[in-house]
Design a protein around this motif. Sequence first.
Motif, PDB file in Angstrom:
ATOM      1  N   ASN A   5     -71.427  49.655 -43.585  1.00  0.00           N
ATOM      2  CA  ASN A   5     -72.304  48.527 -43.255  1.00  0.00           C
ATOM      3  C   ASN A   5     -71.869  47.810 -41.980  1.00  0.00           C
ATOM      4  O   ASN A   5     -72.690  47.313 -41.210  1.00  0.00           O
ATOM      5  CB  ASN A   5     -72.381  47.544 -44.424  1.00  0.00           C
ATOM      6  CG  ASN A   5     -71.024  46.970 -44.835  1.00  0.00           C
ATOM      7  OD1 ASN A   5     -69.967  47.356 -44.336  1.00  0.00           O
ATOM      8  ND2 ASN A   5     -71.063  46.046 -45.790  1.00  0.00           N
TER       9      ASN A   5
ATOM     10  N   ALA B 219     -69.279  49.617 -48.325  1.00  0.00           N
ATOM     11  CA  ALA B 219     -69.252  48.155 -48.280  1.00  0.00           C
ATOM     12  C   ALA B 219     -67.919  47.690 -48.847  1.00  0.00           C
ATOM     13  O   ALA B 219     -67.419  48.257 -49.823  1.00  0.00           O
ATOM     14  CB  ALA B 219     -70.404  47.556 -49.079  1.00  0.00           C
TER      15      ALA B 219
ATOM     16  N   MET C  54     -69.024  41.197 -43.838  1.00  0.00           N
ATOM     17  CA  MET C  54     -70.299  41.593 -43.250  1.00  0.00           C
ATOM     18  C   MET C  54     -71.185  40.406 -42.914  1.00  0.00           C
ATOM     19  O   MET C  54     -71.884  40.415 -41.915  1.00  0.00           O
ATOM     20  CB  MET C  54     -71.021  42.553 -44.207  1.00  0.00           C
ATOM     21  CG  MET C  54     -72.275  43.179 -43.644  1.00  0.00           C
ATOM     22  SD  MET C  54     -71.928  44.152 -42.155  1.00  0.00           S
ATOM     23  CE  MET C  54     -73.600  44.564 -41.657  1.00  0.00           C
TER      24      MET C  54
ATOM     25  N   TYR D 202     -72.046  41.528 -53.891  1.00  0.00           N
ATOM     26  CA  TYR D 202     -71.892  41.979 -52.506  1.00  0.00           C
ATOM     27  C   TYR D 202     -72.218  43.466 -52.348  1.00  0.00           C
ATOM     28  O   TYR D 202     -72.960  43.859 -51.441  1.00  0.00           O
ATOM     29  CB  TYR D 202     -70.469  41.705 -52.026  1.00  0.00           C
ATOM     30  CG  TYR D 202     -70.148  42.352 -50.697  1.00  0.00           C
ATOM     31  CD1 TYR D 202     -70.886  42.054 -49.560  1.00  0.00           C
ATOM     32  CD2 TYR D 202     -69.114  43.271 -50.570  1.00  0.00           C
ATOM     33  CE1 TYR D 202     -70.596  42.652 -48.325  1.00  0.00           C
ATOM     34  CE2 TYR D 202     -68.809  43.862 -49.355  1.00  0.00           C
ATOM     35  CZ  TYR D 202     -69.558  43.556 -48.236  1.00  0.00           C
ATOM     36  OH  TYR D 202     -69.281  44.147 -47.033  1.00  0.00           O
TER      37      TYR D 202
ATOM     38  N   SER E 221     -75.337  44.682 -50.184  1.00  0.00           N
ATOM     39  CA  SER E 221     -75.034  45.408 -48.961  1.00  0.00           C
ATOM     40  C   SER E 221     -75.704  46.771 -48.946  1.00  0.00           C
ATOM     41  O   SER E 221     -76.230  47.204 -47.909  1.00  0.00           O
ATOM     42  CB  SER E 221     -73.521  45.573 -48.800  1.00  0.00           C
ATOM     43  OG  SER E 221     -73.235  46.303 -47.625  1.00  0.00           O
TER      44      SER E 221
END
Length: 352
Positions: A67, A101, A105, A118, A122
Amino acid sequence: MHSPNLSRYDDSPQNVPYRRVGRSGLQLPVISLGLWQNFGEASPLAAQKDLVLRAFDRGVTHFDLANNYGPPPGSAEKSFGEILRTDLRGYRDELVVSTKAGYNMWPGPYGEGGSRKYLLSSLDQSLNRLGLDYVDIFYSHRFDPETPLEETMGALKTAVDSGRALYAGISSYSASRTLEAFEVARGIGLNLLIHQPSYSLLNRWIEEPDASGMSLTDVCAQEELGVIGFSPLAQGLLTSKYLTGQIPAGSRASADGSFKKEYVSEENVAALRVLNEIASARGQSLAQMAISWSLRDEVVTSVVVGARTTEQLDENLDAARSLTFTPEELKAIDAACVDGGLNLWASRSSDL
């Protein structure tokens, strides 16, 4: 739209061979193209296309992303998504696309780590940037000591069960944490496919036992996890450009990034020179031997390489033509190798 080389899967020295990933049915090219460096807004899209399409024409079907790859973060996925939409339209089922991920980010408490919120948020963002319904492999990019492994592995299972990923993997986990992750995953019915650690001639931490009494390679062999090493060229250190001990203008070491100038130390350069002599005797460049060496043990399914030009890419891919070593060569390489202090991810994952 690109018209791929029709002979890209032939048994030819031009094409990259494949290895099976652990106990799975999936095969990967022994050399995969990583989009960590030289992708995103800092590089012209035309140059990025040249690299991806040249790799595909030589049998490379696996393209490795995360990511936060760019710069800026997310831009590598956007660029690759554009290449998929245009030049590689119609070839999706021949490709293995992976993303990850774990690192920072976006702002706030939900923009990094190993939480369910998360990881799945992501992944959804990555799919949107890539223009895909699913990725082939989704990784937990790092071990998160603040999040229970049950939650992190559960998020990976949801990614697979929902069809947003076909397989799940982990990256930079220590041997001990990999054993723990595997046990948790097995308990919830998640099949962990693969582990992606840093690994090179000057960064051999995965061969060293940790508190578990086992090395990461031992754990992966025992549990039949595939291993895909990243940074086999130590971010470019294991190439001819640093043999003089000087830092060339325009090199990665000259920039303010992940490659630290102190990596070009007297000890490391001395090792490079000896290794270069061994490579020359094998009829390889230093970079080629470094890649070949990382693949000498078939517990390693693949290595991830980057390149700035198609010429560099071709040199790297040509390493697949010579993957065997004599006992004498391996002994000489071991004598020359030093721990170059290159595992910059250790304090954030592999040492935890």
